[in-house]
Design a protein around this motif. Structure first.
Motif, PDB file in Angstrom:
ATOM      1  N   GLY A 650       0.811  -1.209   0.000  1.00 43.58           N
ATOM      2  CA  GLY A 650       0.000   0.000   0.000  1.00 43.58           C
ATOM      3  C   GLY A 650       0.844   1.258   0.000  1.00 43.58           C
ATOM      4  O   GLY A 650       0.543   2.230  -0.708  1.00 43.58           O
ATOM      5  N   GLU A 651       1.936   1.272   0.750  1.00 49.42           N
ATOM      6  CA  GLU A 651       2.803   2.441   0.802  1.00 49.42           C
ATOM      7  C   GLU A 651       3.496   2.672  -0.532  1.00 49.42           C
ATOM      8  O   GLU A 651       3.666   3.821  -0.974  1.00 49.42           O
ATOM      9  CB  GLU A 651       3.833   2.264   1.929  1.00 49.42           C
ATOM     10  CG  GLU A 651       4.608   3.522   2.264  1.00 49.42           C
ATOM     11  CD  GLU A 651       3.735   4.608   2.861  1.00 49.42           C
ATOM     12  OE1 GLU A 651       4.186   5.767   2.911  1.00 49.42           O
ATOM     13  OE2 GLU A 651       2.587   4.312   3.282  1.00 49.42           O
ATOM     14  N   GLN A 652       3.866   1.583  -1.186  1.00 51.32           N
ATOM     15  CA  GLN A 652       4.477   1.716  -2.508  1.00 51.32           C
ATOM     16  C   GLN A 652       3.472   2.278  -3.506  1.00 51.32           C
ATOM     17  O   GLN A 652       3.821   3.095  -4.374  1.00 51.32           O
ATOM     18  CB  GLN A 652       4.980   0.341  -2.980  1.00 51.32           C
ATOM     19  CG  GLN A 652       5.825   0.369  -4.233  1.00 51.32           C
ATOM     20  CD  GLN A 652       7.158   1.071  -4.041  1.00 51.32           C
ATOM     21  OE1 GLN A 652       7.596   1.262  -2.921  1.00 51.32           O
ATOM     22  NE2 GLN A 652       7.791   1.479  -5.137  1.00 51.32           N
ATOM     23  N   ALA A 653       2.200   1.888  -3.347  1.00 55.63           N
ATOM     24  CA  ALA A 653       1.149   2.427  -4.217  1.00 55.63           C
ATOM     25  C   ALA A 653       0.948   3.915  -3.985  1.00 55.63           C
ATOM     26  O   ALA A 653       0.679   4.679  -4.928  1.00 55.63           O
ATOM     27  CB  ALA A 653      -0.156   1.668  -3.986  1.00 55.63           C
ATOM     28  N   ILE A 654       1.089   4.357  -2.720  1.00 58.33           N
ATOM     29  CA  ILE A 654       0.994   5.791  -2.415  1.00 58.33           C
ATOM     30  C   ILE A 654       2.089   6.551  -3.159  1.00 58.33           C
ATOM     31  O   ILE A 654       1.856   7.641  -3.715  1.00 58.33           O
ATOM     32  CB  ILE A 654       1.120   6.027  -0.895  1.00 58.33           C
ATOM     33  CG1 ILE A 654      -0.121   5.532  -0.159  1.00 58.33           C
ATOM     34  CG2 ILE A 654       1.368   7.494  -0.581  1.00 58.33           C
ATOM     35  CD1 ILE A 654      -1.325   6.415  -0.242  1.00 58.33           C
ATOM     36  N   MET A 655       3.277   5.979  -3.183  1.00 57.07           N
ATOM     37  CA  MET A 655       4.408   6.648  -3.814  1.00 57.07           C
ATOM     38  C   MET A 655       4.200   6.835  -5.312  1.00 57.07           C
ATOM     39  O   MET A 655       4.644   7.827  -5.891  1.00 57.07           O
ATOM     40  CB  MET A 655       5.703   5.873  -3.540  1.00 57.07           C
ATOM     41  CG  MET A 655       6.129   5.890  -2.073  1.00 57.07           C
ATOM     42  SD  MET A 655       7.678   5.028  -1.785  1.00 57.07           S
ATOM     43  CE  MET A 655       8.825   6.113  -2.653  1.00 57.07           C
ATOM     44  N   ALA A 660      -6.304   3.518  -5.579  1.00 57.47           N
ATOM     45  CA  ALA A 660      -7.125   2.317  -5.485  1.00 57.47           C
ATOM     46  C   ALA A 660      -6.311   1.150  -4.926  1.00 57.47           C
ATOM     47  O   ALA A 660      -6.759   0.420  -4.033  1.00 57.47           O
ATOM     48  CB  ALA A 660      -7.706   1.965  -6.852  1.00 57.47           C
ATOM     49  N   MET A 661      -5.106   0.970  -5.466  1.00 60.46           N
ATOM     50  CA  MET A 661      -4.249  -0.107  -4.985  1.00 60.46           C
ATOM     51  C   MET A 661      -3.860   0.134  -3.518  1.00 60.46           C
ATOM     52  O   MET A 661      -3.824  -0.798  -2.719  1.00 60.46           O
ATOM     53  CB  MET A 661      -2.988  -0.200  -5.843  1.00 60.46           C
ATOM     54  CG  MET A 661      -1.944  -1.200  -5.334  1.00 60.46           C
ATOM     55  SD  MET A 661      -2.568  -2.895  -5.246  1.00 60.46           S
ATOM     56  CE  MET A 661      -2.581  -3.287  -7.007  1.00 60.46           C
ATOM     57  N   ALA A 662      -3.571   1.380  -3.164  1.00 59.47           N
ATOM     58  CA  ALA A 662      -3.186   1.696  -1.784  1.00 59.47           C
ATOM     59  C   ALA A 662      -4.317   1.366  -0.820  1.00 59.47           C
ATOM     60  O   ALA A 662      -4.096   0.724   0.216  1.00 59.47           O
ATOM     61  CB  ALA A 662      -2.813   3.169  -1.674  1.00 59.47           C
ATOM     62  N   ILE A 663      -5.534   1.783  -1.131  1.00 64.20           N
ATOM     63  CA  ILE A 663      -6.674   1.532  -0.247  1.00 64.20           C
ATOM     64  C   ILE A 663      -6.914   0.034  -0.100  1.00 64.20           C
ATOM     65  O   ILE A 663      -7.148  -0.481   1.009  1.00 64.20           O
ATOM     66  CB  ILE A 663      -7.930   2.240  -0.789  1.00 64.20           C
ATOM     67  CG1 ILE A 663      -7.755   3.758  -0.693  1.00 64.20           C
ATOM     68  CG2 ILE A 663      -9.174   1.795  -0.024  1.00 64.20           C
ATOM     69  CD1 ILE A 663      -8.830   4.551  -1.407  1.00 64.20           C
ATOM     70  N   GLU A 664      -6.819  -0.693  -1.205  1.00 65.77           N
ATOM     71  CA  GLU A 664      -7.033  -2.147  -1.156  1.00 65.77           C
ATOM     72  C   GLU A 664      -5.961  -2.831  -0.297  1.00 65.77           C
ATOM     73  O   GLU A 664      -6.260  -3.686   0.538  1.00 65.77           O
ATOM     74  CB  GLU A 664      -7.007  -2.729  -2.569  1.00 65.77           C
ATOM     75  CG  GLU A 664      -7.231  -4.247  -2.592  1.00 65.77           C
ATOM     76  CD  GLU A 664      -7.126  -4.829  -3.997  1.00 65.77           C
ATOM     77  OE1 GLU A 664      -7.202  -6.062  -4.112  1.00 65.77           O
ATOM     78  OE2 GLU A 664      -6.960  -4.050  -4.961  1.00 65.77           O
ATOM     79  N   ALA A 665      -4.702  -2.450  -0.502  1.00 61.06           N
ATOM     80  CA  ALA A 665      -3.612  -3.077   0.256  1.00 61.06           C
ATOM     81  C   ALA A 665      -3.717  -2.750   1.738  1.00 61.06           C
ATOM     82  O   ALA A 665      -3.563  -3.636   2.599  1.00 61.06           O
ATOM     83  CB  ALA A 665      -2.268  -2.620  -0.305  1.00 61.06           C
ATOM     84  N   PHE A 666      -3.986  -1.484   2.057  1.00 63.33           N
ATOM     85  CA  PHE A 666      -4.114  -1.122   3.466  1.00 63.33           C
ATOM     86  C   PHE A 666      -5.322  -1.812   4.102  1.00 63.33           C
ATOM     87  O   PHE A 666      -5.276  -2.203   5.275  1.00 63.33           O
ATOM     88  CB  PHE A 666      -4.237   0.392   3.623  1.00 63.33           C
ATOM     89  CG  PHE A 666      -2.967   1.146   3.301  1.00 63.33           C
ATOM     90  CD1 PHE A 666      -1.741   0.671   3.728  1.00 63.33           C
ATOM     91  CD2 PHE A 666      -2.998   2.338   2.586  1.00 63.33           C
ATOM     92  CE1 PHE A 666      -0.569   1.358   3.452  1.00 63.33           C
ATOM     93  CE2 PHE A 666      -1.834   3.032   2.296  1.00 63.33           C
ATOM     94  CZ  PHE A 666      -0.613   2.543   2.721  1.00 63.33           C
ATOM     95  N   GLY A 686      -4.418   7.081   1.809  1.00 65.36           N
ATOM     96  CA  GLY A 686      -4.912   6.569   0.528  1.00 65.36           C
ATOM     97  C   GLY A 686      -6.225   7.219   0.140  1.00 65.36           C
ATOM     98  O   GLY A 686      -6.428   7.582  -1.028  1.00 65.36           O
ATOM     99  N   PHE A 687      -7.123   7.390   1.096  1.00 67.46           N
ATOM    100  CA  PHE A 687      -8.405   8.035   0.798  1.00 67.46           C
ATOM    101  C   PHE A 687      -8.207   9.508   0.435  1.00 67.46           C
ATOM    102  O   PHE A 687      -8.935  10.050  -0.421  1.00 67.46           O
ATOM    103  CB  PHE A 687      -9.343   7.914   2.003  1.00 67.46           C
ATOM    104  CG  PHE A 687     -10.021   6.569   2.106  1.00 67.46           C
ATOM    105  CD1 PHE A 687     -10.843   6.107   1.091  1.00 67.46           C
ATOM    106  CD2 PHE A 687      -9.839   5.757   3.219  1.00 67.46           C
ATOM    107  CE1 PHE A 687     -11.475   4.870   1.174  1.00 67.46           C
ATOM    108  CE2 PHE A 687     -10.457   4.525   3.317  1.00 67.46           C
ATOM    109  CZ  PHE A 687     -11.277   4.070   2.301  1.00 67.46           C
ATOM    110  N   ILE A 688      -7.238  10.168   1.099  1.00 61.23           N
ATOM    111  CA  ILE A 688      -6.949  11.561   0.746  1.00 61.23           C
ATOM    112  C   ILE A 688      -6.462  11.645  -0.696  1.00 61.23           C
ATOM    113  O   ILE A 688      -6.869  12.531  -1.466  1.00 61.23           O
ATOM    114  CB  ILE A 688      -5.900  12.145   1.714  1.00 61.23           C
ATOM    115  CG1 ILE A 688      -6.500  12.299   3.123  1.00 61.23           C
ATOM    116  CG2 ILE A 688      -5.386  13.492   1.213  1.00 61.23           C
ATOM    117  CD1 ILE A 688      -5.496  12.677   4.177  1.00 61.23           C
ATOM    118  N   LEU A 689      -5.624  10.706  -1.084  1.00 59.73           N
ATOM    119  CA  LEU A 689      -5.134  10.664  -2.458  1.00 59.73           C
ATOM    120  C   LEU A 689      -6.280  10.456  -3.443  1.00 59.73           C
ATOM    121  O   LEU A 689      -6.288  11.021  -4.559  1.00 59.73           O
ATOM    122  CB  LEU A 689      -4.099   9.538  -2.598  1.00 59.73           C
ATOM    123  CG  LEU A 689      -3.386   9.407  -3.941  1.00 59.73           C
ATOM    124  CD1 LEU A 689      -2.597  10.679  -4.265  1.00 59.73           C
ATOM    125  CD2 LEU A 689      -2.458   8.196  -3.944  1.00 59.73           C
TER     126      LEU A 689
END
Length: 816
Positions: A650-655, A660-666, A686-689
């Protein structure tokens, strides 16, 4: 209700809930209490001496005098006669309370005394359920406002039962609440068995409420006290109910079966609580406290170490790996008082037990079977037995417990007058009452003229830095026997030398610290600070010597990281020992090692690399992102399985800004570890993004509820807050408060607080610039507006959090 009755009820509430819980925490209340109690007790004793009524006679008077005698006898032979004399004030107060209650019984006011006990009990019940209500509804008493359980029930969020529901609010500590409630439950059982049908329901309700409170204290000692009390009550009831001739009546059989069931439930609860990991650690500490008390008794069998000085002396006997600085009693009242006042206390205890048992038997023989007093005599004695057993595992000496046990002891040893018109009892000798009066007045004058006046100057030195040295000098001049004032003066002058390290200033500061440590050899902060001063002086050998001594005294090895710094600086310690100490120091820290300090030398870099192997992959990723960015790919799992691995995805997806990937992973991480508040805070990002601010705020609220370790929810919320003042408030409270231990002075000096902050080089290494960004943002804001004073204040906070960063100190100097 007469004014006298109302006044006594309010006095009981004041003593139990105000003095017992807050007098030592608020100096103004401490000073008022000394004056108030001196006038109150002195006035009552003076009136009795003037009327030639003196002290009321009772079977236990000789025990009270013996306890006071042993206490005062230990004072001149103690390690700190000045502090032992101050601690004797409470035994004197308890003695006067005892005589007051005896006098009330002589005036047929025993029922009113029990009413006061139950009024205090009602307040305990109210405060307990106030805590429960606050936990459920978020009233801001236990948890922050809006953080009630009701907002999270049904969302899959684990509810922290033992953290939030451990009832402590009424008396400050859950163990003390249990110590008060358990005997009252037994006494309430007496009322249930005696009360008429229309009143029995109210007593049953109170019995149930008190039982709930006792269980929610999660106190094994309280449960044991209740179990022993119930069993004792059953035995006393059966033996007293026409002796042994009719034991097997249907009623008695039912009572026996119910009692056995209750005892089984209580026993199972005790075993379950004992199996919890933190309890095992606590038991190890308790055994060490008992062993330390036995050693103190062996070393000081006649006079003990001095009243109230167990906690002080413990620092020289304890095993620092299990017993920490908070511990001030032996968690066994008998070992505690014997270690403080000598083995003579056991003879007094045997005498007290004999008198109580004999007087109880005589009173019960004179009482009509199945009468109100007959039931109460059994219930109160059973409660006393349970309380006595509880004190094998804890030291129940707060005002609430002592007031309750005093009433119970008087009830089972003193025959109350039949009416207020009955002839008055014979009273003791005037010389005894006069002596007690002089002791009370003497304490009052001493407190007001010397003790509290010096304490006032000391408190001023802590509250304000402008005139701190002058204020503490006044305290030293007025009450020089309180070593804490000398330590405070040494500490302040050491800071001056630390910030202006001339050779002359450092020489004077080092000499003063050595003299102060000679006064208080277990002043750990002072020893660390002395090592820091030697480092500034350039004497790395002595710096390491004192750091080693401080490390040996630091509880649970909390100084390994600081010691490693001095060992590395000295250069004569084996590299492996330095690296291992650094690793241990990293493990002791509650936050991530993101400071550049950890990669400034080869030994620290090796220690940090080895530490990475000891933490979950999500923490590895956070650390590597700051210190080893080129190796970051090594921490990204191809097929995530654990919660921490999903977090990395999830953190890598944030970067890469894939919301969508970040929220799912978290979310996957949360499903696998729903009690981890960090994962909710990360999903909020992730939701802020993704632009879903409402869902982000909801996750941040959950993160605060569960508490976080590596994420700062307030800093995340500040980024999406439009109101500038609100944003600044969030940034200023984003980083957890700097932890400052004041246990040394609180334990050794009767609750006084000195705010001994370790000097820069002996404070734990900071969180690093990445973690401290909220403060740097605030500095930029205030710099644009030219608010120099506020900037200075924020920089001073930064200096607390990042003592290794010299640029912060330079910035403060430039601003000043």
């Amino acid at each position: 209700m007469s004014l006298k009755r109302l006044g006594l009820i309010l006095l009981a509430v004041y003593l139990v809930f105000v003095v017992g819980g807050f007098a030592n925490n608020f100096p103004e209340l401490r000073w008022f209490n000394h004056a108030f109690m001196t006038c109150l007790m002195g006035g009552w004793l003076a009136w009795r001496v003037y009327r030639d009524r003196n002290l009321p006679k009772a079977p236990l008077n000789i025990i009270v005098f013996a306890l006071l005698g042993l206490g005062f006898l230990s004072v001149p032979f103690s390690e700190s006669p000045r502090m032992a004399l101050e601690y004797m004030w409470l035994p004197v107060v308890f003695a006067v309370v005892y005589f007051f209650i005896v006098n009330a019984f002589h005036h047929a006011q025993h029922k009113f005394i029990l009413e006061i006990v139950y009024f205090v009990t009602a307040v305990v019940v109210f405060l307990s359920f106030l805590q429960i209500g606050s936990v459920f509804f978020g009233w801001g008493i236990v948890r922050s406002a809006g953080q009630g359980w009701i907002n999270f029930i049904g969302q899959g969020v684990p509810l922290p039962w033992q953290q939030d529901m451990r009832i402590f609010l009424p008396l400050g500590i859950s163990t003390q609440v249990a110590g008060f409630v358990a005997p009252v439950i037994i006494i309430t059982l007496s009322w249930i068995l005696w009360a008429k049908q229309q009143n029995r329901a109210l007593w049953i309700l109170l019995f149930v409420l008190l039982s709930i409170i006792l269980f929610l204290t999660f106190s094994r000692g309280g449960l044991i006290s209740l179990a022993v009390g119930l069993f004792s009550f059953l035995v006393l009831y059966l033996v007293g109910n026409e002796r042994f001739s009719r034991l097997l009546t249907p009623r008695n059989v039912v009572i026996g079966i119910v009692t056995l069931i209750v005892l089984a439930v209580l026993g199972n609860s005790v075993v379950s609580l004992a199996s919890i990991g933190s309890r095992i650690t606590g038991d190890q500490a308790r055994f060490n406290l008992w062993n330390s008390a036995v050693e103190m008794i062996a070393d000081n069998p006649v006079t003990g170490v001095g009243t109230g000085l167990y906690g002080r002396t413990l620092r020289e006997y304890r095993d620092v790996t299990v017993a920490d600085d908070r511990l001030s009693t032996a968690h066994n009242i008998y070992l505690n008082v014997a270690s403080e006042n000598g083995i003579g206390i056991f003879l007094v205890l045997i005498g007290a037990i004999s008198i109580i048992g004999w007087q109880w038997w005589k009173l019960r023989q004179q009482t009509q079977i199945t009468s109100e007093r007959w039931y109460l005599l059994m219930g109160i004695l059973a409660g006393l037995i349970g309380f006595a057993v509880h004190n094998l595992f804890d030291t129940l000496n707060v005002f609430g417990s002592m007031l309750l046990v005093t009433v119970m002891v008087v009830y089972v040893t003193v025959q109350p007058a039949e009416s207020r018109l009955a002839p008055l009892k014979n009273y003791g000798h005037r010389i005894v009452a006069t002596s007690l009066l002089l002791i009370v007045v003497g304490y009052g004058i001493w407190f007001l003229v010397i003790v509290d006046r010096a304490h006032w100057h000391f408190v001023n030195s802590v509250r304000s830095s402008e005139d701190a040295i002058t204020q503490v000098e006044h305290a030293v001049a007025i009450d020089p026997a309180v070593n804490l004032y000398t330590l405070r003066l040494t500490y302040l002058r050491g800071w001056e030398a630390h910030d202006n390290p001339t050779h002359e200033a450092l020489d004077n500061a080092i000499l003063a610290h050595q003299e102060a440590i000679a006064l208080e050899p277990t002043w750990t902060t002072g020893i660390w600070n002395l090592a820091s001063l030697y480092e500034l002086y350039g004497n790395t050998e002595q710096a390491l010597v004192w750091a080693t001594r401080a490390r040996e005294l630091s509880t649970r090895q909390s100084g390994d990281g600081q010691w490693a710094y001095f060992a590395e600086l000295h250069g004569q310690v084996a590299d492996d020992d330095v690296i291992q100490a650094y690793i241990t120091g990293l493990q002791q820290a509650s936050y991530l090692p993101l400071s550049t300090f950890w990669v400034e030398t080869d030994l620290r870099t090796i220690a940090l690399s080895n530490y990475l192997d000891l933490v979950p992959v999500d923490r590895q990723y956070r650390i590597a992102r700051v210190h080893f960015p080129n190796e970051l790919a090594d921490y990204i799992p191809e097929t995530p399985q654990t919660a921490s691995e999903w977090w990395v995805v999830g953190e890598q997806a944030i970067m890469i800004e894939d919301s969508a990937m970040a929220i799912e992973a978290f979310s996957n991480a949360i499903d696998l570890s729903p009690a981890n508040g960090d994962y909710y805070a990360s999903r909020a990002r992730g939701f802020i993004l993704a632009g879903d601010i409402y869902q982000a705020l909801d996750d941040l609220n959950t993160a605060r509820f569960l508490s976080t370790r590596d994420e700062y929810p307030n800093a995340i919320e500040a980024d999406i807050t439009e109101n500038n003042q609100q944003r600044r408030n969030l940034l200023e409270t984003a980083i957890p408060a700097f932890f400052l231990s004041e246990n040394f002075e609180a334990v050794v000096y009767n609750g006084r607080r000195a705010q001994f902050i370790p000097y820069d080089s002996v404070r734990p290494i900071g969180r690093g610039d990445d973690a401290l960004q909220p403060y740097y943002e605030l500095i930029n804001d205030y710099q644009e507006e030219g608010e120099i004073e506020t900037m200075t204040r924020i920089y001073q906070l930064l200096r607390l959090y990042a003592p290794e960063d010299d640029t912060i100190r330079d910035a403060i100097a430039d601003l000043e």
